[in-house]
Enzyme design. Structure first.
Site, short mmCIF file in Angstrom:
data_model
loop_
_atom_site.label_atom_id
_atom_site.label_comp_id
_atom_site.label_asym_id
_atom_site.label_seq_id
_atom_site.Cartn_x
_atom_site.Cartn_y
_atom_site.Cartn_z
CG ASP A 1 -5.99 -24.85 -8.80
OD1 ASP A 1 -6.05 -24.36 -9.60
OD2 ASP A 1 -6.79 -23.85 -7.89
CB VAL B 1 -1.66 -17.48 -13.72
CG1 VAL B 1 -0.71 -17.88 -13.93
CG2 VAL B 1 -1.74 -17.41 -12.21
CG LEU C 1 -12.35 -16.03 -11.71
CD1 LEU C 1 -13.22 -15.05 -10.56
CD2 LEU C 1 -13.39 -15.94 -13.14
NE ARG C 2 -5.10 -19.52 -7.09
CZ ARG C 2 -5.75 -20.26 -6.39
NH1 ARG C 2 -6.14 -22.10 -6.63
NH2 ARG C 2 -5.64 -20.57 -5.25
N GLY C 3 -6.75 -19.22 -13.43
CA GLY C 3 -6.14 -19.37 -14.79
C GLY C 3 -5.98 -18.09 -15.60
#
Length: 412
Positions: free
Chosen positions: A269, A355, A350-352
């Protein structure tokens, strides 16, 4: 023992004659080395003091760098790599915007993963660093400064700066934790009463690239170290009651073969993007790859020279994209649709979303535009979300295909 000590006592004629003959036969030039007598745990020892000459050290360092560069094995040119467009694009986007968070490259053995990553060295731009600082501190950004540089700035000292290329550091699978994190010089702490830190690979990789080949085979204790540094951007070393921290912000690039083992979900991740590499099936392309490699092995210098123009053009393109990145805009409705795709795919966190937005802006900058379009998002979104989906062991469809299907459903 008593007879032996008497034979070689200070007043012994035998010892005196030995010293005289030694002095007459071998005159020596004696250099006085400054030293300090210390006592530790009841033992008295004399430790030589280190004498440093800053100017001489800098000259020696520059000469060493020059000689090392000349003796380095020639790197295969990035522009000469045939195919593997997905992997090359992910690497370029991370160079343009390091905050994307790196790239994980998974694929069959012998598909040029490590060759492509290492070929990126020639294209890396230059950055400003503080002269003589082991952490590649940024002279203008306090968040990217080492502790010593920050103290000097706080005291109002002028900080000498120079430009250097972004470094790429290889992390070997068999590296020890001390080699990766760095270690405290206990001897210097005892003798001089200062926090003497021997920097490790994380210090060297600060503001650069940390490359881990066969990352899925990395020992768990090193994975924990990488997780900690990737999450906080700082590396903390604690030894013998002494604690030292320094910035450790780097582009994490990993490569591996999925047949040799899976990567821990926590570390997976942390990679901003995920590129899948397959073996080239087209016979003509395979022949071209073999011929190009044979040319390089026969005459590396001449082969690199034949791609010099393309390499320089790519370098200029990357430099222009890095300069214009801050001015690239993405419309609000496109942001909403990106988040809708992530929500409907049940992507955790919320990293997706973050990025995908960053990668789309970096791609627009690479293409010379100041505005993101839907095509940019379609290009990067599989690489940004593929490794973040929850795995279904019964699912036979590739996760990248699922992302693309959902993208066209939302963006239609």
């Amino acid at each position: 023992m008593a007879g032996l000590s008497a034979q070689y006592s200070a007043s012994s004629p035998l010892l005196t004659s030995k010293v005289r003959s030694f002095r007459s036969s071998a005159p020596l030039s004696i250099v006085s080395i400054p030293s300090r007598r210390i006592s530790h745990k009841g033992i008295r020892i004399r430790v030589p003091l280190r004498v440093s000459n800053v100017a001489a050290t800098e000259i020696a360092t520059e000469e060493a760098k020059k000689k090392a560069k000349e003796s380095q094995r020639p790197v295969y040119p990035f522009a000469a790599i045939v195919g593997q467009d997905e992997m090359k694009l992910c690497l370029l986007l991370n160079v343009i915007d390091p905050k994307i968070g790196g790239v994980m490259i998974m694929g069959d053995r012998g598909t040029g993963k490590s060759t492509t990553v290492r070929s990126l060295v020639d294209l890396l731009p230059e950055i400003k660093v503080v002269v003589g600082d082991p952490f590649n501190s940024d002279p203008e950004d306090p968040e990217s400064m080492g502790p010593e540089v920050r103290d000097r700035v706080a005291m109002g000292e002028s900080i000498p700066a120079s430009t250097t290329k972004i470094t790429m550091v290889d992390l070997p699978l068999g590296a020890t934790e001390d080699r990766v994190c760095g270690t405290i010089d206990i001897e210097k702490a005892l003798t001089e009463g200062v926090k003497a830190f021997e920097p490790g690979l994380l210090a060297k990789a600060n503001r650069g690239i940390l490359y881990v080949d066969e990352v899925n085979l990395l020992d768990d204790h090193l994975v924990d170290v990488l997780l900690d540094s990737a999450a906080s951007g700082w590396n903390t070393v604690e030894r013998e009651g002494i604690s030292i921290s320094h910035p450790a912000r780097f582009i994490l690039i990993g490569s591996g073969n999925p047949e040799e083992g899976e990567l821990r979900p926590q570390l997976l991740d942390r990679f901003g993007m995920h590129a899948q590499v397959g073996t080239v099936r087209d016979a003509e392309l395979r022949v071209k790859i073999v011929e190009e490699r044979a040319r390089f092995d026969k005459d590396p210098k001449g082969f690199r020279e034949s791609y010099k123009a393309e390499q320089e053009k790519l370098q200029q393109q990357i430099g222009a994209a890095r300069s214009s990145l801050s001015s690239v805009q993405i419309d609000h409705d496109l942001r909403v649709k990106i988040s809708k795709v992530c929500a409907e795919l049940n992507v955790d966190g919320l990293r997706g979303d973050i990025v995908t937005n960053r990668a789309a802006k970096a791609l627009a900058a690479l293409k010379g535009r100041d505005k993101v379009i839907a095509e940019d998002i379609a290009t990067v979104i599989p690489n940004c979300l593929r490794h973040r989906l929850r795995k279904d062991p019964l699912e036979s469809i590739d996760s990248g295909v699922l992302v693309i299907e959902k993208f066209y459903e939302v963006f239609s």
